[in-house]
Every structure is written in C-alpha cells, then in structure tokens.
Design an enzyme around this catalytic site. Structure first.
Site, PDB file in Angstrom:
ATOM      1  N   SER A   1       3.641  -1.845  -1.898  1.00  0.00           N
ATOM      2  CA  SER A   1       2.605  -2.427  -2.754  1.00  0.00           C
ATOM      3  C   SER A   1       1.812  -1.412  -3.565  1.00  0.00           C
ATOM      4  CB  SER A   1       1.653  -3.271  -1.917  1.00  0.00           C
ATOM      5  OG  SER A   1       1.082  -2.481  -0.901  1.00  0.00           O
TER       6      SER A   1
ATOM      7  N   HIS B   1       5.439  -8.796  -1.073  1.00  0.00           N
ATOM      8  CA  HIS B   1       5.329  -8.596  -2.522  1.00  0.00           C
ATOM      9  C   HIS B   1       6.635  -8.859  -3.272  1.00  0.00           C
ATOM     10  CE1 HIS B   1       1.237  -7.099  -3.148  1.00  0.00           C
ATOM     11  NE2 HIS B   1       1.326  -6.590  -1.935  1.00  0.00           N
TER      12      HIS B   1
ATOM     13  N   LYS C   1       0.555 -14.693  -1.566  1.00  0.00           N
ATOM     14  CA  LYS C   1       0.684 -13.898  -2.781  1.00  0.00           C
ATOM     15  C   LYS C   1       1.303 -14.765  -3.878  1.00  0.00           C
ATOM     16  CE  LYS C   1      -0.065  -9.662  -0.431  1.00  0.00           C
ATOM     17  NZ  LYS C   1       0.406  -8.853   0.671  1.00  0.00           N
TER      18      LYS C   1
HETATM   19  C1  LIG Z   1      -0.230  -8.579   1.891  1.00  0.00           C
HETATM   20  C2  LIG Z   1       0.717  -8.204   2.937  1.00  0.00           C
HETATM   21  C3  LIG Z   1       0.637  -8.766   4.215  1.00  0.00           C
HETATM   22  C4  LIG Z   1      -0.493  -9.677   4.621  1.00  0.00           C
HETATM   23  O1  LIG Z   1      -0.315 -10.945   4.137  1.00  0.00           O
HETATM   24  P1  LIG Z   1      -1.493 -12.020   4.217  1.00  0.00           P
HETATM   25  O2  LIG Z   1      -0.799 -13.300   4.054  1.00  0.00           O
HETATM   26  O3  LIG Z   1      -2.438 -11.693   3.117  1.00  0.00           O
HETATM   27  O4  LIG Z   1      -2.116 -11.868   5.560  1.00  0.00           O
HETATM   28  C5  LIG Z   1       1.614  -8.447   5.129  1.00  0.00           C
HETATM   29  N1  LIG Z   1       2.608  -7.599   4.831  1.00  0.00           N
HETATM   30  C6  LIG Z   1       2.693  -7.009   3.615  1.00  0.00           C
HETATM   31  C7  LIG Z   1       3.842  -6.090   3.351  1.00  0.00           C
HETATM   32  C8  LIG Z   1       1.753  -7.285   2.635  1.00  0.00           C
HETATM   33  O5  LIG Z   1       1.851  -6.719   1.438  1.00  0.00           O
END
Ligand SMILES: *Cc1c(COP(=O)(O)O)cnc(C)c1O
Length: 396
Positions: free
Chosen positions: A186, A214, A244
């Site tokens: 990310s 992502h 996301k």
């Molecule tokens: C954003 C993210 C998470 C967390 O996800 P949420 O649904 O916001 O708790 C977990 N793993 C990765 C790789 C992320 O980028």
C-alpha cells in the site's frame, strides 16, 4: 483515582510524540468520503481515501443498506455461531466465493480482524511463517497471535524467500510452513510476485496466504491480484476487505470448502464477536453484483490513475515504481513532506503525508489515491495545485 504509573506513562509518551512532531492530529470530515470532502468548512479534492471505485457513496449501495435496515434492523444481535447469521450473510459469502472463483468464503467484521482470525486458526507454535518485511500491520499482528515462528524475508526478494523456505522446511523444526504476503503493497503500489511465490510454495509445500486488500476491485479487472496472475486454484487463503474498493466495511477469506468449514468452527472473531450489520452485508452484496456485472468503474479508476500519474511525472515529481492506482509523490525529507502536504491542503487538495516509521527514513511521500469518482476537472485542478506548491517549495 487512576494509576500513577499510567498517568506518567501517558503524559511522558504523548509529550515525546508532540515534541518530535509525530503526534497525528485527525481531521474530522463534515461530508461523505467522496471525491470532494469538506473539512473545517472547506471543500477539498480528496486524494486520500481507499474508496477506489467510489462505491462508499453509491446510490444503489445506499438503497440496499436502507432496505436491509428496514427489514432486519441495525444490528445482527449475536455472534455468527449463536444466531447472528442472517441468510444475507450466507448470500454475501456465496457471492464472495464467486467473485474470487473459489469453493467457499467466510466474512469477518473487518480486514484487520480477518487476519487476527484466519492465521491463528491454522498456524500454531510448532509452525513457521515466512512473511514479507513490508506486510501490513494486521498481518504482522495476526502472525504474532498464532505463536508460530515468524521469519521475515526481504521485500519481494524471491532469492531470499527461496533460501528461507528451504532452510525452514529442511530443518525439520516445523510442522507446517506458510508464506504470507500483501497482494498490493500500500505504500509504493507494487504488486507481489505471486507466480514466483506460488512456484516456491509448490516446491517446498508451503501454505500460501495472500492479503489482497488493495488489489480486490482494482487488479484482474476487479477480481484481484490472484486472478490477475490466473492463480485462483493455487493460493490457499485469499484475503480481502469490504472496506476499500467495495466501499463498506468487513473482511473475508476465500478458499477451499474445508478451509472455510474449519474457520467457521475455529476462528475466534467469528465465534466471539458480533457479526456484520445487515446494512453492511446488503451494501457489500450490491457492490459485488455491480463489480461482477460490469468493469466500467474499474476502467474509470485505471483511466484516472493513469492520468494523474502521467500529469505528476510530467511536472517532474518522483512517483516511484507503482504498478497500481496508488500514486506516491516522493519528497524524501520528513519535515518537507509534511509541509508539502499542508500547503496542498491550504490550496485545496487533501493528500496525506506518510513518513518514517510507516516508510523508511528519507522516503517521505504524499500518497495519492485517485478513484473512479474523480472527474477530469478535479484531477486537472489537483495537478495545477501540485505545480504551484511544487514550484513554490522548489521541488520541481
Ligand atoms: C487495509 C488493510 C487491511 C485492513 O482492512 P480493514 O478492512 O480496513 O480492517 C488489512 N490488510 C491489508 C493488506 C490492508 O491494506
């Protein structure tokens, strides 16, 4: 009366953060988290959300959520294993399996929580986990919770992974060995080398775990990084979030039926934390329907990302090596990075600075997250603000 030790701990640590300029002040939004946001009464072009496809404010999702609230109420009322499983939860899981091209899927309350749940349901102190050094915090915490031995490998370094996989499996010290990676990283927007990872996993019989938070909705025409490489039947755990690109909240594992059966009886957040609300579930189902029916939003996302990237690069900014819509604008110096982000904000662009310790020292950046909801006019305006502030600070 509160503990003196606690007071000393809190006051000294908070003061230290504030002195070092590392105390994060949160700006509350006065609007939805769309392409334009309102903060302190000012409208800003938003380049900081993970709302890749603009679904967080989509009318069809909002209607689905409202209808679910009318019919089922605002809360699920219990954990999944008592009576907090609505038929809607099962429908969501069916759709997720279809979306990911796997036999089955299980939904959790968040992506973070999903990593807490899934790793420790399968791995224990007799096992080892090979983990990319840049994996997300929730993967790191999930690994720790399992008590397995954590072996970090250098970021996307396949020689290092191969050597460590060989050593771990041949040592005879461990019962099972897993390799775990983000699908898309990310901070830089680079993609995990899944074909090589799968090849190494097959050679050493590693369990494969890809957290595609992502990548889902973004790569593979929306189906994710694993699909992008056509490896759907070669990855044991496909993790995703509903928070996301899907625009709602929640997390999930997609995989073989037996794996999902096991997670439904052994993963602790599934057993001990109240299930996703009816509105979350209904909105997520609608989002998956939209994604599986048409690639229009996905195409718009890539078009916007391409436009922003080309524009920033043409202005002379260092946008790194991203292979996805994630567009870092690398400034380097931490103080300068924060100043840059603040000046952008004053001029009308909301793009958060990301500095050490989230990224290595000297690689401070402003991270841009273009979405399908941005118009060309918004991106043009953002670019002209970048140009103005970049010249003013002698960055370009
Ligand atoms: C954003 C993210 C998470 C967390 O996800 P949420 O649904 O916001 O708790 C977990 N793993 C990765 C790789 C992320 O980028």
């Amino acid at each position: 009366m509160s503990s003196k030790k606690l007071n000393v701990f809190l006051q000294s640590n908070l003061q230290e953060l504030k002195e070092k300029g590392l105390y994060n002040v949160i700006d509350p939004l006065e609007s939805a988290n769309g392409a334009i946001i309102k903060i302190n009464g000012r409208a800003l072009i938003n380049l900081s959300s993970n709302n890749y496809l603009g679904l967080a404010t989509d009318a069809k999702l909002k209607n689905a959520a409202s209808e679910a609230i009318e019919k089922f109420g605002v809360g699920a009322g219990a954990v999944r294993t008592i009576n907090g499983t609505l038929q809607l939860h099962l429908l969501l899981e069916e759709k997720l399996a279809k979306f990911k091209n796997t036999e089955a899927a299980i939904a959790y309350q968040s992506g973070f929580n999903c990593n807490m749940a899934a790793i420790s349901a399968v791995m224990d102190k007799n096992d080892a986990i090979l983990s990319d050094e840049l994996n997300h915090a929730s993967i790191i915490d999930g690994c720790r919770l399992s008590k397995a031995k954590i072996i970090r490998y250098n970021h996307s370094d396949m020689n290092d992974l191969h050597a460590k996989a060989k050593e771990a499996t041949e040592s005879g010290q461990f019962n099972k060995v897993m390799v775990i990676t983000d699908g898309v990283f990310s901070m830089d927007g680079d993609i995990a080398k899944l074909p090589e990872i799968v090849e190494i996993a097959e050679k050493f019989d590693l369990i494969t775990y890809v957290d595609d938070a992502h990548g889902s909705g973004v790569l593979g025409k929306g189906a994710g990084t694993v699909k992008h490489f056509n490896l759907s039947d070669k990855v044991d755990f496909q993790i995703g979030t509903l928070s996301k690109a899907i625009g709602v909240v929640g997390g999930y594992v997609a995989g073989k039926q037996e794996l999902i059966d096991w997670l439904k009886v052994r993963s602790r957040p599934f057993l001990f934390s109240t299930s996703l609300t009816p509105a979350d579930v209904a909105a997520s189902i609608k989002a998956l329907d939209i994604l599986m029916e048409s690639s229009e939003l996905n195409e718009r996302l890539w078009k916007n990302a391409d436009y922003l990237k080309k524009g920033l690069a043409a202005l002379g900014f260092d946008i790194g090596e991203s292979e996805t819509p994630i567009t870092p604008c690398i400034i380097g110096d931490e103080v300068k990075t924060q100043k840059f982000s603040q000046r952008l904000n004053e001029e009308g662009v909301y793009a958060k600075s990301i500095v050490f310790p989230t990224v290595p020292k000297g690689t401070g950046r402003v991270r841009n997250m273009p979405t399908a909801a941005h118009t060309k006019e918004m991106l043009d305006q953002a670019l002209s603000i970048y140009e103005k502030v970049g010249k003013e600070m002698a960055l370009i």
